[in-house]
Enzyme design. Structure first.
Site, mmCIF file in Angstrom:
data_model
loop_
_atom_site.group_PDB
_atom_site.id
_atom_site.type_symbol
_atom_site.label_atom_id
_atom_site.label_comp_id
_atom_site.label_asym_id
_atom_site.label_seq_id
_atom_site.Cartn_x
_atom_site.Cartn_y
_atom_site.Cartn_z
ATOM 1 N N ASN A 99 0.801 -1.235 0.000
ATOM 2 C CA ASN A 99 0.000 0.000 0.000
ATOM 3 C C ASN A 99 0.831 1.281 0.000
ATOM 4 O OD1 ASN A 99 -2.658 -0.532 -0.419
ATOM 5 N ND2 ASN A 99 -3.125 -0.911 1.741
ATOM 6 N N LEU A 337 -4.672 -8.994 5.075
ATOM 7 C CA LEU A 337 -4.290 -8.597 3.705
ATOM 8 C C LEU A 337 -2.832 -8.118 3.619
ATOM 9 C CD1 LEU A 337 -7.506 -6.710 2.448
ATOM 10 C CD2 LEU A 337 -6.841 -9.075 2.034
ATOM 11 N N HIS A 338 -2.168 -7.985 4.746
ATOM 12 C CA HIS A 338 -0.737 -7.626 4.774
ATOM 13 C C HIS A 338 -0.446 -6.334 4.015
ATOM 14 C CE1 HIS A 338 -0.787 -11.709 6.167
ATOM 15 N NE2 HIS A 338 -1.209 -12.127 4.993
ATOM 16 N N CYS A 339 -1.392 -5.403 4.031
ATOM 17 C CA CYS A 339 -1.238 -4.084 3.385
ATOM 18 C C CYS A 339 -0.963 -4.196 1.889
ATOM 19 C CB CYS A 339 -0.100 -3.262 4.008
ATOM 20 S SG CYS A 339 -0.255 -3.017 5.752
ATOM 21 N N ALA A 340 -1.364 -5.296 1.267
ATOM 22 C CA ALA A 340 -1.063 -5.463 -0.163
ATOM 23 C C ALA A 340 -2.292 -6.029 -0.880
ATOM 24 C CB ALA A 340 0.162 -6.351 -0.346
#
Ligand SMILES: Cc1ncc(COP(=O)(O)O)c(C=O)c1O
Length: 382
Positions: A99, A337-340
């Protein structure tokens, strides 16, 4: 103690000398750099400059003055993107970005009128360099790629993309958050113009450290203005490096820790670190593959990849997997979502997320065996 398998988020533990270097700096030195002229200030200056040199050496960058320290790779990437991109510029990026890249670009698309193209990739998260080249147009100013997906671990062909960027006279920026310190990254060989790094992941340094390593010939505008310790009567930001981009008092205790971490990595050797982590990832992937209800994502054990493995268990939320591992087995992993989000769109997990393990240099096969045994039990409950 527990078993820490969230090294994709941050590495833990750190080499003991890293914490000692932070402590020693705070106790024995403790003064700012680039400000005072007294002896202790010179020691602080030298720590910062030596750390620039170590980063420069690590990435085969050719001008330590163009190693810029920031709080993390997020700040570094913001600095580069907002410093480089202007109205009507076109940017090419991967379909896997974190992100930090994606939100910066989307915000600049909305507010500044830049345009974005995402290079497609296969289900394992690998991009073909020729697909990047096909997206170049007359307005393309920058190609920004993550070196490795933080969801899938897939390694992107940065050397081939670098060659293409050079041939088309387009800037090439690589986000090395998941690879710096554990992969051989060479700015000259791979034709990278700007490397963005974070100090606290596989570089094994303290949180609050990161930065940019910029090619000697590359220059862009600062997004921050402030004190640099010199030329104070000049009303604008100075135009020489590192002060052009580096403002305010640095996190020198953190940089002292990062210096020690870089020395540790230099001593161990990137190859040794890489091979150990690679072996552990392959071992983990093979074991997880044996569990019937486990669905694995990303490159299999035969491929070189960053040290994360994303998975789900049929019939169970990924958050519950992580919760059960922590509560019942004292094993720490991350879920979500692991910022992705782009990577999850790719593998079809945007609604569910994934459980993700992140292997570090200090993990052992026994850690992986315990994870496997725990996941066998958990999957039987699903
Ligand atoms: C590929 C990638 N880019 C950027 C980041 C952001 O790192 P930091 O929080 O250190 O700025 C991460 C961390 O999760 C990452 O994996």
């Amino acid at each position: 103690m527990g078993i820490y398998l969230d090294n994709g988020a941050t590495s833990y533990p750190k080499p003991s000398q890293v914490a000692k270097a932070v402590f020693d700096f705070m106790v024995d030195i403790g003064v700012s750099s680039g400000r005072g002229g007294y002896k202790k200030a010179m020691v602080a200056d030298k720590i910062v400059y030596d750390t620039r040199k170590l980063i420069s050496k690590l990435f085969n960058q050719n001008d330590p003055k163009k190693v810029i320290f920031t709080l993390n790779v997020t700040e570094a990437i913001n600095m580069a993107l907002y410093g480089i991109l202007e109205e009507n510029d076109h940017v090419i990026t991967s379909s896997l970005e974190h992100n930090v890249v994606w939100r910066c670009l989307k915000t600049m698309e909305r507010d500044k009128g830049i345009t974005i193209s995402n290079a497609s990739c296969d289900k394992d998260g690998t991009t073909k360099a020729e697909d990047v080249e096909a997206l170049i147009n007359k307005n393309t100013k920058l190609i920004i790629f993550t070196h490795a997906s933080n969801v899938l671990g897939s390694i992107q062909p940065i050397a081939q993309i670098g060659e293409i960027a050079k041939r088309h006279n387009v800037l090439f920026l690589v986000d090395t958050a998941q690879t710096a310190g554990a992969f051989d990254i060479d700015m000259q060989r791979d034709n990278i113009d700007i490397i963005a790094f974070t100090g606290h992941k596989s570089l094994m340094g303290p949180m609050g450290t990161g930065g940019l390593a910029i090619r000697e010939s590359v220059d862009f505008n600062p997004i921050k203005q402030g004190g640099t310790g010199g030329d104070s009567a000049y009303p604008y930001q100075v135009d020489y490096y590192p002060n052009k981009l580096e403002v305010g008092t640095l996190n020198i205790s953190g940089i002292a820790g990062l210096k020690s971490a870089l020395e540790y990595i230099d001593n161990e050797g990137i190859k040794t670190i890489h091979n150990k982590e690679k072996e552990l990832r392959a071992y983990a992937y093979e074991l997880l593959k044996k569990i019937e209800k486990v669905k694995l994502y990303g490159p299999d054990e035969s491929k070189d990849s960053a040290m994360v493995i994303s998975f789900n268990i049929e019939g169970m939320r990924c958050e519950d997997i992580a919760y059960k591992l922590d509560k019942n087995y004292d094993i720490m992993i991350r879920a979500g979502l692991h910022c992705a989000p782009l990577a999850h769109e790719l593998i079809g997990t945007i609604k569910t997320g994934t459980a993700r393990i992140g292997i570090g240099y200090f993990n052992t096969k026994e850690d992986i065996d315990k994870l496997y045994e725990a996941l066998v039990e958990i999957s039987n409950e699903a």
